[in-house]
Motif scaffolding. Structure first.
Motif, PDB file in Angstrom:
ATOM      1  N   GLY A 161       0.790  -1.223   0.000  1.00  0.00           N
ATOM      2  CA  GLY A 161       0.000   0.000   0.000  1.00  0.00           C
ATOM      3  C   GLY A 161       0.820   1.270   0.000  1.00  0.00           C
ATOM      4  N   ASP A 162       2.062   1.217  -0.423  1.00  0.00           N
ATOM      5  CA  ASP A 162       2.909   2.405  -0.488  1.00  0.00           C
ATOM      6  C   ASP A 162       2.355   3.350  -1.553  1.00  0.00           C
ATOM      7  OD1 ASP A 162       4.865   4.325  -0.632  1.00  0.00           O
ATOM      8  OD2 ASP A 162       6.532   2.908  -0.639  1.00  0.00           O
ATOM      9  N   TRP A 163       2.059   4.589  -1.162  1.00  0.00           N
ATOM     10  CA  TRP A 163       1.425   5.518  -2.090  1.00  0.00           C
ATOM     11  C   TRP A 163       2.351   5.888  -3.245  1.00  0.00           C
ATOM     12  CZ3 TRP A 163       3.087  10.442  -3.294  1.00  0.00           C
ATOM     13  CH2 TRP A 163       4.083  10.991  -2.486  1.00  0.00           C
ATOM     14  N   ARG A 164       3.660   5.835  -3.044  1.00  0.00           N
ATOM     15  CA  ARG A 164       4.592   6.139  -4.128  1.00  0.00           C
ATOM     16  C   ARG A 164       4.534   5.061  -5.208  1.00  0.00           C
ATOM     17  NH1 ARG A 164       7.136   8.015   0.603  1.00  0.00           N
ATOM     18  NH2 ARG A 164       7.620   5.840   1.139  1.00  0.00           N
ATOM     19  N   VAL A 165       4.453   3.792  -4.786  1.00  0.00           N
ATOM     20  CA  VAL A 165       4.329   2.703  -5.757  1.00  0.00           C
ATOM     21  C   VAL A 165       2.994   2.798  -6.490  1.00  0.00           C
ATOM     22  CG1 VAL A 165       4.262   0.202  -6.041  1.00  0.00           C
ATOM     23  CG2 VAL A 165       5.844   1.228  -4.404  1.00  0.00           C
ATOM     24  N   ILE A 166       1.938   3.110  -5.747  1.00  0.00           N
ATOM     25  CA  ILE A 166       0.620   3.267  -6.368  1.00  0.00           C
ATOM     26  C   ILE A 166       0.647   4.367  -7.423  1.00  0.00           C
ATOM     27  CG2 ILE A 166      -1.776   3.922  -5.916  1.00  0.00           C
ATOM     28  CD1 ILE A 166      -1.524   2.605  -3.194  1.00  0.00           C
ATOM     29  N   SER A 167       1.307   5.470  -7.106  1.00  0.00           N
ATOM     30  CA  SER A 167       1.387   6.586  -8.062  1.00  0.00           C
ATOM     31  C   SER A 167       2.130   6.177  -9.328  1.00  0.00           C
ATOM     32  CB  SER A 167       2.078   7.786  -7.405  1.00  0.00           C
ATOM     33  OG  SER A 167       1.370   8.225  -6.267  1.00  0.00           O
ATOM     34  N   LEU A 168       3.253   5.478  -9.165  1.00  0.00           N
ATOM     35  CA  LEU A 168       4.029   5.060 -10.336  1.00  0.00           C
ATOM     36  C   LEU A 168       3.233   4.102 -11.226  1.00  0.00           C
ATOM     37  CD1 LEU A 168       7.581   4.527  -8.775  1.00  0.00           C
ATOM     38  CD2 LEU A 168       6.825   6.390 -10.257  1.00  0.00           C
ATOM     39  N   VAL A 169       2.526   3.161 -10.604  1.00  0.00           N
ATOM     40  CA  VAL A 169       1.746   2.212 -11.386  1.00  0.00           C
ATOM     41  C   VAL A 169       0.589   2.923 -12.088  1.00  0.00           C
ATOM     42  CG1 VAL A 169       0.352   0.113 -11.289  1.00  0.00           C
ATOM     43  CG2 VAL A 169       2.385   0.322  -9.863  1.00  0.00           C
ATOM     44  N   MET A 170      -0.043   3.872 -11.416  1.00  0.00           N
ATOM     45  CA  MET A 170      -1.138   4.619 -12.028  1.00  0.00           C
ATOM     46  C   MET A 170      -0.646   5.469 -13.200  1.00  0.00           C
ATOM     47  SD  MET A 170      -3.368   5.723  -8.666  1.00  0.00           S
ATOM     48  CE  MET A 170      -4.582   6.614  -9.633  1.00  0.00           C
ATOM     49  N   ILE A 171       0.578   5.983 -13.106  1.00  0.00           N
ATOM     50  CA  ILE A 171       1.151   6.720 -14.240  1.00  0.00           C
ATOM     51  C   ILE A 171       1.412   5.762 -15.395  1.00  0.00           C
ATOM     52  CG2 ILE A 171       3.212   7.956 -15.027  1.00  0.00           C
ATOM     53  CD1 ILE A 171       3.397   9.186 -12.243  1.00  0.00           C
ATOM     54  N   PHE A 172       1.943   4.573 -15.083  1.00  0.00           N
ATOM     55  CA  PHE A 172       2.265   3.603 -16.131  1.00  0.00           C
ATOM     56  C   PHE A 172       1.036   3.149 -16.893  1.00  0.00           C
ATOM     57  CE2 PHE A 172       2.734  -0.890 -17.369  1.00  0.00           C
ATOM     58  CZ  PHE A 172       3.751  -0.754 -18.291  1.00  0.00           C
TER      59      PHE A 172
END
Length: 306
Positions: A161-172
Motif C-alpha cells: 500500500g505504499d502511495w509512491r508505488v501506487i502513483s508510479l503504477v497509475m502513471i504507467f
C-alpha cells in the motif's frame, strides 16, 4: 464685407489623435473568460481551501492521526475530537486531513506524470510517423485492452500500500489513453506551414515537437491535467475502498471511506466526513476543468466576449 471677420466653423477637433488601446495578452484574455464562469471560480476557492486544510489541518489537530485514545473509542464529534474518533480511538479530524493530503499528492503526481508522458509520446508519434508511429500505436492499443485495474490492485497489494508505488503504477497504466487523443490532435498540426518552415531550416525533430507542437495543444494539456486529478482521485479511492490501496498506518480518503462504510449506521461520521471531503475535491476540479475548457476554447460562447 470684411474677410477678417469670417470665423471658421465650430466643430470637433479633427487634429486630436486617438490614444492607442493597449493590446490584451493571451493570458489576460483567458483569465477574463475564466472568471466570468462563476461555478469555476467557486471550484478554485474550494480546491484551495482543501489544499490549505491538507497542509494546516495536521498542524492544528490536537492529536496525531496514528494516536490511539483508548478513553474515546468510536465517539461522535466533540470539543476534544472535532470530527469524532474511529473504533480504534484515532482522531478523525487528523485522519481526514492526512487522507486529503495523501489523496492530493497521489492525484497531482499521477496527473503530472501522465500529462507529460502522453504529451511527448503522442506528439512525437504524430510528427515522426512511420515505424515509430505504428509501434507507438500498437503499444497503446495493446495497453487499452489489458485489465489495468487488476494490475494496479496486484502491484499495490504486493507493495504494502505504499502511495509512491501506487502513483508510479497509475502513471504507467494511465498515459496511453490521453496519448491516443493527443496523437489525433497533433496529426492536423504536423502539416502546418510553421512546422514545414522549421523542418526546412534544419531544426531537430524533437525540438520541433517540444517548441512548436506541444505549445499549440497547450489548452488540451491543461484540461487533461485538471481532469486527470479527478480520475486519479477516483481510481485511488476505488482501490483503497476495496482494500488494495493505501494501508494503515498511512491513510487516504478512499481507505477512510472504506472503513466508514462498514459502520455507517452505528457511526455515520466515520463515513460522511471523508466522503464530504472527497466530494468537494472531485466537484471542485470538475468545475475548474469546465471553466478552463470554456476559457481556452475560442468557439465557446460560455466564456463571453473579451
Amino acid at each position: 464685407m470684411s474677410f477678417d471677420t469670417i470665423q471658421p466653423p465650430v466643430g470637433p477637433d479633427t487634429t486630436a489623435t486617438r490614444i492607442p488601446r493597449k493590446r490584451m495578452s493571451t493570458f489576460e484574455l483567458y483569465y477574463r473568460r475564466f472568471v466570468r464562469n462563476r461555478p469555476a471560480v467557486v471550484g478554485v476557492f474550494i480546491f484551495l481551501a482543501l489544499v490549505l486544510f491538507a497542509i494546516i489541518g495536521p498542524l492544528v489537530a490536537k492529536y496525531d492521526h496514528i494516536y490511539l485514545d483508548f478513553l474515546n473509542l468510536g465517539t461522535p464529534p466533540s470539543a476534544d475530537h472535532w470530527l469524532g474518533t474511529t473504533a480504534s480511538g484515532n482522531d478523525l479530524f487528523a485522519q481526514v486531513a492526512i487522507g486529503t493530503q495523501r489523496s492530493l499528492m497521489i492525484a497531482v503526481t499521477v496527473s503530472v506524470g501522465t500529462t507529460i508522458i502522453s504529451a511527448v509520446v503522442g506528439t512525437a508519434a504524430a510528427y515522426f510517423g512511420g515505424l515509430f508511429e505504428r509501434t507507438t500505436l500498437l503499444i497503446i492499443h495493446f495497453l487499452m485492452v489489458v485489465p489495468t485495474f487488476l494490475i494496479l490492485a496486484l502491484v499495490s497489494n504486493s507493495a504494502g500500500g505504499d502511495w509512491r508505488v501506487i502513483s508510479l503504477v497509475m502513471i504507467f497504466i494511465g498515459w496511453f489513453l490521453p496519448a491516443r487523443i493527443i496523437w489525433t490532435m497533433a496529426l492536423s498540426l504536423r502539416e502546418r506551414e510553421y512546422i514545414d518552415a522549421a523542418r526546412y531550416m534544419g531544426v531537430p525533430g524533437m525540438k520541433i515537437v517540444l517548441r512548436h507542437l506541444l505549445p499549440n495543444i497547450g489548452s488540451l494539456l491543461v484540461i487533461n491535467f485538471t481532469l486527470g486529478i479527478v480520475s486519479a482521485v477516483m481510481a485511488e479511492t476505488g482501490l483503497s475502498f476495496i482494500g488494495f490501496g493505501v494501508k494503515i498506518p498511512d491513510v487516504s480518503l478512499g481507505s477512510l471511506i472504506g472503513t466508514g462504510a462498514n459502520s455507517i449506521s452505528s457511526a455515520p461520521w466515520l463515513f460522511y466526513f471523508p466522503a464530504g471531503a472527497l466530494t468537494l475535491l472531485t466537484v471542485s476540479m470538475a468545475l475548474v476543468a469546465d471553466g478552463l475548457r470554456d476559457a481556452l476554447d475560442p468557439t465557446s460562447a460560455a466564456g463571453g466576449r473579451a
